[in-house]
Design an enzyme around this catalytic site. Structure first.
Site, mmCIF file in Angstrom:
data_model
loop_
_atom_site.group_PDB
_atom_site.id
_atom_site.type_symbol
_atom_site.label_atom_id
_atom_site.label_comp_id
_atom_site.label_asym_id
_atom_site.label_seq_id
_atom_site.Cartn_x
_atom_site.Cartn_y
_atom_site.Cartn_z
ATOM 1 N N HIS A 1 40.627 -47.837 -14.238
ATOM 2 C CA HIS A 1 40.385 -47.044 -13.029
ATOM 3 C C HIS A 1 40.001 -47.949 -11.854
ATOM 4 O O HIS A 1 40.572 -47.823 -10.751
ATOM 5 C CB HIS A 1 39.274 -46.014 -13.311
ATOM 6 C CG HIS A 1 38.833 -45.237 -12.123
ATOM 7 N ND1 HIS A 1 39.009 -43.872 -12.029
ATOM 8 C CD2 HIS A 1 38.229 -45.614 -10.959
ATOM 9 C CE1 HIS A 1 38.545 -43.460 -10.851
ATOM 10 N NE2 HIS A 1 38.053 -44.492 -10.188
ATOM 11 N N GLU A 2 39.052 -48.865 -12.087
ATOM 12 C CA GLU A 2 38.576 -49.707 -10.978
ATOM 13 C C GLU A 2 39.680 -50.641 -10.486
ATOM 14 O O GLU A 2 39.840 -50.837 -9.276
ATOM 15 C CB GLU A 2 37.339 -50.512 -11.397
ATOM 16 C CG GLU A 2 36.108 -49.684 -11.705
ATOM 17 C CD GLU A 2 35.778 -48.636 -10.654
ATOM 18 O OE1 GLU A 2 36.014 -48.886 -9.451
ATOM 19 O OE2 GLU A 2 35.297 -47.556 -11.026
ATOM 20 N N HIS B 1 42.209 -49.353 -8.004
ATOM 21 C CA HIS B 1 41.816 -49.336 -6.587
ATOM 22 C C HIS B 1 42.340 -50.565 -5.841
ATOM 23 O O HIS B 1 42.603 -50.504 -4.639
ATOM 24 C CB HIS B 1 40.290 -49.311 -6.452
ATOM 25 C CG HIS B 1 39.661 -47.965 -6.657
ATOM 26 N ND1 HIS B 1 39.845 -46.916 -5.784
ATOM 27 C CD2 HIS B 1 38.832 -47.500 -7.621
ATOM 28 C CE1 HIS B 1 39.144 -45.870 -6.215
ATOM 29 N NE2 HIS B 1 38.530 -46.189 -7.326
HETATM 30 NI NI NI Z 1 37.269 -44.783 -8.263
#
Ligand code: NI
Length: 177
Positions: free
Chosen positions: A142-143, A146
């Site tokens: 998830h990170e 980004h």
């Molecule tokens: Ni996030």
């Protein structure tokens, strides 16, 4: 101590592909990381990527001990990960609920690799190389998304599995706004 404003979905800076870090252990990097830690802690995040505070560099932090946003999550070591590379280990995937500080008050079900190897550098430029699974693997995927301008709602396959936390889980004790 500086709590920075976390950009929210719709801000065009969140769609950018971030730049690799070329110099480690600088005062600028230390200041960025301190701001990221302060911001993540203030907002009870499990992780934060530099672009979420408007810094277009390939830097993420994450870590979970006890988290009121994710009360059932396994613990994940506090980590600074710079210029990360993720390699899936096997083809197995899991579906699970995710949230994001840039999409406050909402959750969605996202498919992620169950097990990954991730490599990158810490703030001093030392190599990090770990093979992880479960929630740890999910947080890292998830990170790192980004850094490529990807927010979790872009992965949602079933839009009935996306919504406001309070409507989705009216009885759960999840602190999410
Ligand atoms: Ni996030």
């Amino acid at each position: 101590m500086t709590i920075r404003t976390v950009l929210r979905m719709g801000d065009a800076r969140l769609w950018e592909v971030s730049q690799p870090v070329v110099k480690f252990a600088t005062p600028e990097m230390a200041a960025l990381l301190q701001d990221m830690r302060d911001t993540m802690q203030a907002m009870n995040g499990a992780g934060l990527a530099a672009p979420q505070i408007g810094v277009s560099l390939r830097v993420v932090i994450f870590g979970v001990q006890q988290n009121s946003r994710y009360p059932d999550a396994d613990s994940v070591p506090e980590t600074v990960l710079i210029n990360p590379v993720i390699t899936p280990v096997g083809d197995e995937t899991d579906m699970a609920w995710e949230g994001c500080l840039s999409v406050p008050g909402m959750r969605g079900v996202v498919e992620r690799y169950s097990q990954i190897r991730y490599q990158g550098f810490d703030d001093q430029g030392a190599l990090i190389d770990r093979t992880v699974s479960g929630f740890h693997a999910r947080v890292v995927q998830h990170e790192c998304d980004h850094l490529d301008g990807i927010l979790y709602p872009m992965h949602i396959q079933d839009m009935t599995q996306f919504g406001f936390t309070r409507e989705l889980f009216p009885d759960a004790d999840i602190q999410d706004d």
